[in-house]
Design a protein around this motif. Structure first.
Motif, short mmCIF file in Angstrom:
data_model
loop_
_atom_site.label_atom_id
_atom_site.label_comp_id
_atom_site.label_asym_id
_atom_site.label_seq_id
_atom_site.Cartn_x
_atom_site.Cartn_y
_atom_site.Cartn_z
N ALA A 11 7.02 -15.74 -16.41
CA ALA A 11 5.95 -15.74 -17.42
C ALA A 11 5.41 -17.14 -17.65
N GLU A 12 6.28 -18.14 -17.58
CA GLU A 12 5.87 -19.52 -17.81
C GLU A 12 5.19 -20.12 -16.59
N GLN A 13 5.73 -19.87 -15.42
CA GLN A 13 5.31 -20.57 -14.21
C GLN A 13 4.36 -19.80 -13.31
N GLY A 14 4.49 -18.44 -13.31
CA GLY A 14 3.76 -17.64 -12.35
C GLY A 14 4.48 -17.51 -11.03
N SER A 126 -0.70 -3.86 -18.65
CA SER A 126 0.28 -4.27 -19.65
C SER A 126 0.18 -5.77 -19.81
N PRO A 127 0.00 -6.26 -21.04
CA PRO A 127 -0.14 -7.70 -21.25
C PRO A 127 1.03 -8.48 -20.65
N GLY A 128 0.70 -9.51 -19.88
CA GLY A 128 1.73 -10.36 -19.29
C GLY A 128 2.38 -9.83 -18.04
N VAL A 129 2.02 -8.61 -17.62
CA VAL A 129 2.62 -8.02 -16.42
C VAL A 129 1.60 -8.06 -15.29
N PRO A 130 1.87 -8.77 -14.19
CA PRO A 130 0.89 -8.83 -13.11
C PRO A 130 0.76 -7.51 -12.37
N MET A 131 -0.37 -7.32 -11.70
CA MET A 131 -0.59 -6.09 -10.94
C MET A 131 -0.18 -6.23 -9.48
N GLU A 132 0.30 -7.40 -9.11
CA GLU A 132 0.73 -7.62 -7.73
C GLU A 132 1.72 -8.77 -7.70
N LEU A 133 2.56 -8.77 -6.66
CA LEU A 133 3.48 -9.87 -6.40
C LEU A 133 3.58 -10.09 -4.90
N LYS A 150 2.85 -24.81 -1.67
CA LYS A 150 2.70 -25.60 -2.89
C LYS A 150 2.01 -24.73 -3.94
N VAL A 151 2.36 -24.94 -5.20
CA VAL A 151 1.82 -24.13 -6.30
C VAL A 151 1.51 -25.03 -7.48
N ILE A 152 0.71 -24.50 -8.40
CA ILE A 152 0.43 -25.17 -9.67
C ILE A 152 1.03 -24.29 -10.76
N PRO A 153 2.18 -24.68 -11.31
CA PRO A 153 2.85 -23.83 -12.32
C PRO A 153 1.95 -23.55 -13.52
N GLY A 154 1.99 -22.30 -13.97
CA GLY A 154 1.22 -21.88 -15.14
C GLY A 154 -0.23 -21.57 -14.88
N SER A 155 -0.70 -21.79 -13.66
CA SER A 155 -2.12 -21.59 -13.37
C SER A 155 -2.51 -20.12 -13.32
N HIS A 156 -1.53 -19.22 -13.36
CA HIS A 156 -1.84 -17.78 -13.34
C HIS A 156 -2.47 -17.33 -14.65
N ARG A 157 -2.43 -18.18 -15.68
CA ARG A 157 -2.96 -17.79 -16.99
C ARG A 157 -4.45 -18.08 -17.15
N GLN A 158 -5.06 -18.72 -16.17
CA GLN A 158 -6.48 -19.05 -16.28
C GLN A 158 -7.15 -18.93 -14.91
N TRP A 159 -8.31 -18.28 -14.89
CA TRP A 159 -9.05 -18.17 -13.64
C TRP A 159 -9.81 -19.46 -13.37
N ARG A 160 -9.50 -20.05 -12.23
CA ARG A 160 -10.21 -21.25 -11.77
C ARG A 160 -11.13 -20.94 -10.60
N TYR A 161 -10.94 -19.76 -9.99
CA TYR A 161 -11.73 -19.33 -8.85
C TYR A 161 -12.27 -17.93 -9.13
N ASP A 162 -13.48 -17.65 -8.67
CA ASP A 162 -14.08 -16.32 -8.82
C ASP A 162 -13.87 -15.56 -7.52
N GLU A 163 -12.81 -14.76 -7.47
CA GLU A 163 -12.48 -14.10 -6.21
C GLU A 163 -13.51 -13.06 -5.79
N HIS A 164 -14.38 -12.65 -6.71
CA HIS A 164 -15.39 -11.65 -6.36
C HIS A 164 -16.70 -12.28 -5.86
#
Length: 296
Positions: A11-14, A126-133, A150-164
């Motif tokens: 939940a903290e890191q992604g 469900s809040p906080g539950v991802p739809m994929e892993l 390499k990863v950026i911890p916590g970056s799963h909480r904000q969209w930085r890229y528009d995948e659509h």
């Protein structure tokens, strides 16, 4: 196995890990056998996708069929997305000496490239539950000098890229690209620099793995060594997620993929929704064995 701590850390890191599935010697011997199986014409005749991208070889290579249901992996996934899980895709990620790094990217529905339609669609949220892993397994050593993740911890909480946002595939693209797709083109804030963030390099021995959501911004380092790095991605979703909904095929990496032979595999629990075409056995007639016991 501390599953409560896994869920909290995720939940903290992604992401969570690395963890050890097998010791390096065991993985090295196992992978040597699988390389031969991947070159076996009898297996290649059974491939789901007839193109150079080695998607879904768990459907025709028996040892990979077993790998996707390894309890050491599946239990940790259950602690994050629930008891009932489908594997919808696997893929190899080789990085040979001299290969460039894979650019930073972030996705969720896998709307990659030529289409803005996602490959995954959740029917519940469900809040906080991802739809994929994704579980990324190191078949060889993955060090910083040969191209570890390499990863950026916590970056799963904000969209930085528009995948659509649509992207064009460029076969010559290397630096800052994801196999020919340049995600810099779809950054929401063009001035945001991922390299200036808290970047973590996930170095692993052969036989280790880590688990992450693709919403966590991730990429890989260049291979400046003389050693190949080989990773294997096991991609899963809860059973309430529809996979390739209504699609008969898709375009990706300059190839057309037909879905007539594709099937998702139940790796844990039960399929209570019946949304997806399922594969109950591999190409050799061997049944997939889901982890049915509920994780503690």
């Amino acid at each position: 196995m501390d599953l409560d701590n896994d869920a909290k850390t995720f939940a903290e890191q992604g992401y969570i890990g690395p963890f050890t599935l097998w010791e390096p010697e065991e993985m090295t011997a196992w992978w040597k056998t699988q390389r031969k199986a991947l070159l076996d014409p009898a297996n290649n005749a059974r491939k789901v996708f007839d193109n150079p991208v080695n998607y879904d070889r768990h459907l025709d290579i028996p040892a990979l069929s077993k790998l996707i249901t390894e309890p050491e992996i599946v239990r940790r996934m259950q602690s994050i997305i629930g008891q009932h899980i489908l594997c919808w895709r696997t893929e190899f990620f080789p990085k040979n000496p001299g290969d460039s790094g894979t650019g930073w990217h972030q996705v969720e529905t896998y709307a990659i490239g030529e289409t803005s339609e996602g490959m995954l669609a959740a029917t519940e949220h469900s809040p906080g539950v991802p739809m994929e892993l994704t579980c990324w397994v190191a078949f060889t050593e993955a060090a910083k000098d040969n191209g570890c993740m390499k990863v950026i911890p916590g970056s799963h909480r904000q969209w930085r890229y528009d995948e659509h946002a649509p992207m064009s595939w460029n076969s010559a693209a290397r630096d800052n690209s994801f196999f020919g797709y340049n995600y810099d083109d779809i950054k929401i804030d063009k001035d945001w620099d991922p390299d200036q963030q808290d970047v973590r390099y996930l170095e692993m021995r052969a036989g280790q793995f880590f688990i992450f959501t693709a919403r966590t911004i991730h990429g890989s380092a260049p291979n400046i060594s003389r050693r190949q790095r080989m990773g294997f991605a096991i991609r899963v979703v809860p059973t309430h997620v529809q996979v390739y909904g209504g699609m008969t095929g898709f375009e990706e990496f300059g190839h057309h993929f037909e879905l007539d032979k594709h099937g998702s595999v139940l790796v844990a629990g039960e399929d209570q929704y019946g949304l997806n075409r399922m594969a109950h056995e591999n190409a050799w007639g061997e049944p997939f064995t889901p982890v049915t016991k509920v994780a503690p």
